[in-house]
Motif scaffolding. Sequence first.
Motif, short mmCIF file in Angstrom:
data_model
loop_
_atom_site.label_atom_id
_atom_site.label_comp_id
_atom_site.label_asym_id
_atom_site.label_seq_id
_atom_site.Cartn_x
_atom_site.Cartn_y
_atom_site.Cartn_z
N CYS A 15 0.83 -1.21 0.00
CA CYS A 15 0.00 0.00 0.00
C CYS A 15 0.87 1.26 0.00
CB CYS A 15 -0.96 -0.01 1.19
SG CYS A 15 -2.28 -1.21 1.02
N ASN A 16 1.95 1.24 0.78
CA ASN A 16 2.87 2.37 0.77
C ASN A 16 3.48 2.56 -0.61
OD1 ASN A 16 2.53 3.17 3.44
ND2 ASN A 16 4.13 1.80 4.18
N ALA A 17 3.86 1.47 -1.24
CA ALA A 17 4.43 1.56 -2.59
C ALA A 17 3.42 2.11 -3.58
CB ALA A 17 4.93 0.19 -3.04
N LEU A 18 2.19 1.67 -3.47
CA LEU A 18 1.15 2.11 -4.42
C LEU A 18 0.63 3.50 -4.11
CD1 LEU A 18 -0.81 -1.22 -4.82
CD2 LEU A 18 0.73 -0.14 -6.46
N GLY A 19 0.96 4.02 -2.93
CA GLY A 19 0.50 5.35 -2.54
C GLY A 19 1.21 6.47 -3.29
N GLU A 21 2.09 8.39 -6.66
CA GLU A 21 1.44 8.56 -7.97
C GLU A 21 2.30 8.03 -9.12
OE1 GLU A 21 -0.25 12.20 -10.74
OE2 GLU A 21 -0.04 12.50 -8.59
N THR A 22 3.60 8.25 -9.05
CA THR A 22 4.47 7.77 -10.12
C THR A 22 4.51 6.25 -10.14
OG1 THR A 22 5.81 9.77 -10.02
CG2 THR A 22 6.81 7.85 -11.08
N ARG A 23 4.62 5.62 -8.98
CA ARG A 23 4.63 4.15 -8.94
C ARG A 23 3.31 3.59 -9.42
NH1 ARG A 23 8.26 5.13 -4.51
NH2 ARG A 23 6.63 5.09 -2.93
N TRP A 24 2.22 4.25 -9.09
CA TRP A 24 0.91 3.81 -9.59
C TRP A 24 0.88 3.90 -11.11
CZ3 TRP A 24 -2.86 1.06 -7.60
CH2 TRP A 24 -4.07 0.98 -8.30
N SER A 25 1.41 4.97 -11.66
CA SER A 25 1.46 5.15 -13.12
C SER A 25 2.33 4.07 -13.77
CB SER A 25 1.99 6.53 -13.48
OG SER A 25 1.11 7.53 -13.03
N ARG A 48 14.68 8.52 -16.40
CA ARG A 48 14.94 7.09 -16.35
C ARG A 48 15.48 6.70 -14.97
NH1 ARG A 48 17.84 3.23 -15.74
NH2 ARG A 48 17.87 1.31 -16.90
N GLN A 49 16.32 7.56 -14.38
CA GLN A 49 16.86 7.27 -13.05
C GLN A 49 15.75 7.20 -12.00
OE1 GLN A 49 18.04 9.63 -15.13
NE2 GLN A 49 20.05 8.79 -15.68
N ALA A 50 14.80 8.12 -12.08
CA ALA A 50 13.67 8.10 -11.15
C ALA A 50 12.82 6.85 -11.37
CB ALA A 50 12.83 9.37 -11.29
N ILE A 51 12.60 6.51 -12.64
CA ILE A 51 11.83 5.30 -12.95
C ILE A 51 12.52 4.09 -12.32
CG2 ILE A 51 11.19 3.70 -14.82
CD1 ILE A 51 9.35 6.06 -14.82
N ALA A 52 13.85 4.01 -12.46
CA ALA A 52 14.59 2.88 -11.90
C ALA A 52 14.41 2.79 -10.38
CB ALA A 52 16.07 3.00 -12.26
N LYS A 53 14.42 3.92 -9.71
CA LYS A 53 14.23 3.92 -8.25
C LYS A 53 12.82 3.46 -7.88
CE LYS A 53 17.71 7.38 -7.21
NZ LYS A 53 18.00 8.70 -6.68
N HIS A 54 11.82 3.94 -8.63
CA HIS A 54 10.44 3.53 -8.36
C HIS A 54 10.26 2.04 -8.66
CE1 HIS A 54 8.77 7.40 -7.33
NE2 HIS A 54 9.29 7.95 -8.43
N LEU A 55 10.88 1.56 -9.74
CA LEU A 55 10.79 0.13 -10.06
C LEU A 55 11.43 -0.71 -8.96
CD1 LEU A 55 11.55 0.22 -13.87
CD2 LEU A 55 9.44 -0.65 -12.82
N ALA A 56 12.52 -0.22 -8.38
CA ALA A 56 13.17 -0.95 -7.28
C ALA A 56 12.22 -1.11 -6.10
CB ALA A 56 14.46 -0.24 -6.87
N VAL A 57 11.47 -0.06 -5.78
CA VAL A 57 10.50 -0.13 -4.69
C VAL A 57 9.40 -1.15 -5.02
CG1 VAL A 57 8.73 1.16 -3.41
CG2 VAL A 57 10.95 2.22 -3.88
N LEU A 58 8.87 -1.07 -6.23
CA LEU A 58 7.82 -2.00 -6.64
C LEU A 58 8.33 -3.44 -6.66
CD1 LEU A 58 6.21 0.15 -9.47
CD2 LEU A 58 5.18 -0.42 -7.26
N HIS A 59 9.57 -3.62 -7.08
CA HIS A 59 10.18 -4.95 -7.11
C HIS A 59 10.39 -5.48 -5.69
CE1 HIS A 59 13.39 -7.97 -7.73
NE2 HIS A 59 12.70 -8.21 -8.84
#
Length: 110
Positions: A15-19, A21-25, A48-59
Amino acid sequence: MSGGEPVDEAVVAMCNALGDETRWSILTALGEGEASASALARRLPVTRQAIAKHLAVLHQVGLVGTVQVGREVRYRVVGASLSATARRLDAVGREWDRRLAAIQQVAESL
């Protein structure tokens, strides 16, 4: 928490990860099919660097997995994790509905 079920740390982490907006997108975009961090960065207004950080959280919380395609790492949604979280949240919602109905019944009887 008092009197209820123990806190499900995995659900809280998801839930924290999905909270965010970018990770939800990102998760929504991956729902259309697997993609690399670079491909996601082209679709979203984030570096791309921000995307990589968000992907790490989701992963880390198990919402996305990876597949190696040549030299490229592609990400995909782990549907089972998302479904398990949805079931847990649905159970919490049903419990709150039950409690609110009981409160309403007491209030109406007064």
